[in-house]
Design an enzyme around this catalytic site. Structure first.
Site, mmCIF file in Angstrom:
data_model
loop_
_atom_site.group_PDB
_atom_site.id
_atom_site.type_symbol
_atom_site.label_atom_id
_atom_site.label_comp_id
_atom_site.label_asym_id
_atom_site.label_seq_id
_atom_site.Cartn_x
_atom_site.Cartn_y
_atom_site.Cartn_z
ATOM 1 N N MET A 1 0.809 -1.218 0.000
ATOM 2 C CA MET A 1 0.000 0.000 0.000
ATOM 3 C C MET A 1 0.849 1.278 0.000
ATOM 4 O O MET A 1 0.446 2.298 0.549
ATOM 5 C CB MET A 1 -0.969 -0.011 1.193
ATOM 6 N N ARG A 2 2.000 1.219 -0.614
ATOM 7 C CA ARG A 2 2.854 2.405 -0.751
ATOM 8 C C ARG A 2 3.213 2.572 -2.213
ATOM 9 O O ARG A 2 3.543 1.575 -2.874
ATOM 10 C CB ARG A 2 4.154 2.239 0.037
ATOM 11 N N ASN B 1 2.454 -4.874 -10.403
ATOM 12 C CA ASN B 1 1.492 -4.606 -9.329
ATOM 13 C C ASN B 1 0.160 -5.240 -9.699
ATOM 14 O O ASN B 1 -0.148 -5.402 -10.876
ATOM 15 C CB ASN B 1 1.302 -3.093 -9.181
ATOM 16 N N HIS C 1 -3.934 -4.590 -9.164
ATOM 17 C CA HIS C 1 -4.855 -3.529 -8.751
ATOM 18 C C HIS C 1 -6.290 -4.059 -8.802
ATOM 19 O O HIS C 1 -6.684 -4.688 -9.782
ATOM 20 C CB HIS C 1 -4.707 -2.315 -9.672
HETATM 21 C C1 GRF Z 1 -5.841 -6.999 -3.305
HETATM 22 O O1 GRF Z 1 -7.201 -6.750 -3.575
HETATM 23 C C2 GRF Z 1 -4.957 -6.298 -4.304
HETATM 24 O O2 GRF Z 1 -5.539 -6.160 -5.573
HETATM 25 C C3 GRF Z 1 -4.819 -4.928 -3.686
HETATM 26 O O3 GRF Z 1 -4.722 -5.175 -2.298
HETATM 27 C C4 GRF Z 1 -5.391 -6.392 -1.989
HETATM 28 C C5 GRF Z 1 -4.386 -7.248 -1.287
HETATM 29 O O4 GRF Z 1 -4.941 -8.418 -0.776
HETATM 30 N N1 GRF Z 1 -3.685 -4.229 -4.246
HETATM 31 P P1 GRF Z 1 -3.991 -9.549 -0.177
HETATM 32 O O5 GRF Z 1 -3.106 -8.883 0.885
HETATM 33 O O6 GRF Z 1 -3.182 -10.105 -1.295
HETATM 34 O O7 GRF Z 1 -4.925 -10.533 0.426
#
Ligand code: GRF
Length: 263
Positions: A135-136, A157, A159
């Protein structure tokens, strides 16, 4: 024996995507091995998942770095090899509404964190870095230093939306609140913007009238767990090429997928 792609992962949360990649690697459905998993969040469940599979883990605590920066009488020590002005001239992450002071704080703290990330990752010699719920955002400083020695970008990444719609931190939530009848997820290479890099793969799913946001997230994650390993496998098998997009005035690069090698 096929050479395995060395994959490093960064996670911030529960790590179900990381788990899907680990499982795909362990079952040999992708020609890859996880060499490490790192996190900005010391509490990330993804770290425990990695440790259960004997994958080395590390933490770069972004919040602690930001707290330290904000502490009175602290002098920020930036990496020796960074040029803040030049990095800020190239980034496409911050909105024009951000004040100069906020922007400087944002980049200085990210650069300190990213120098630590690069140092940690450097020990593992990964070919590819996958952001799996990290989340960065990453600045051009990190991206340029990681993307060396390969014709293709080396950072992917995932998304939780059908890009280019609903970039940002809450893809499923934004899709649902907008009233979309279809949702989806996207795997893309990371560039200097937020969720703007060349798209490698996408999956979509229907959104039904009675669906809650939790339903959408659950349905979307199921798709993510298949899509991410598939995209890593395309990378591992050299099936991805970047080509200029024909119709785009802004010389956008797009991903072309070539056929799988025989055998
Ligand atoms: C997922 O929905 C991904 O697309 C988003 O963050 C979430 C991460 O879920 N970037 P996890 O930690 O892999 O369960």
């Amino acid at each position: 024996m096929t050479q395995l792609l060395k994959v490093a992962a960064l996670v911030s949360g529960g790590g179900t995507n990381l788990q899907a990649i680990i499982d795909a690697a362990e079952s040999h459905s992708i020609a890859a091995q996880l060499v490490c998993a790192g996190s900005d969040n010391p509490q990330a469940g993804g770290l425990i998942r990695a440790q259960r599979h004997n994958i080395p883990t590390f933490i770069v605590d972004y919040s602690a770095i930001i707290r330290q920066y904000d502490a009175p009488n602290t002098v920020a020590v930036l990496p020796d090899d960074c040029n803040l002005t030049e990095i800020m001239a190239r980034e496409r992450l911050t909105p024009p509404t951000m004040s100069p002071g906020q922007r400087e704080r944002f980049f200085k703290t990210r650069l300190m964190a990213e120098a630590a990330l690069l140092k940690q990752l450097g020990a593992f010699g990964a070919d590819l870095l996958v952001l799996a719920g990290f989340m960065r955002v990453l600045t051009p400083y990190f991206i340029d230093r990681f993307n060396v020695g390969s014709q293709l970008p080396r950072i992917m990444n995932i998304h939780p939306a059908l890009l280019p719609s609903f970039s940002g931190v809450d893809g499923y939530g934004d899709t649902w609140r907008y009233g979309c009848k279809v949702g989806g997820c996207t795997v893309h290479f990371v560039d200097y913007g937020e969720d703007t890099g060349p798209i490698i793969g996408q999956r979509s799913f229907p959104i039904l009238p009675d669906d809650t946001l939790a339903d959408i997230k659950a349905r979307g994650l199921q798709q993510e767990w298949e899509l991410y390993p598939e995209c890593i496998q395309l990378y591992a098998r050299n099936q991805l090429t970047l080509v200029p997009s024909s119709g785009s005035a802004a010389s956008r690069m797009i991903v072309q997928i070539t056929a799988a090698p025989a055998g």
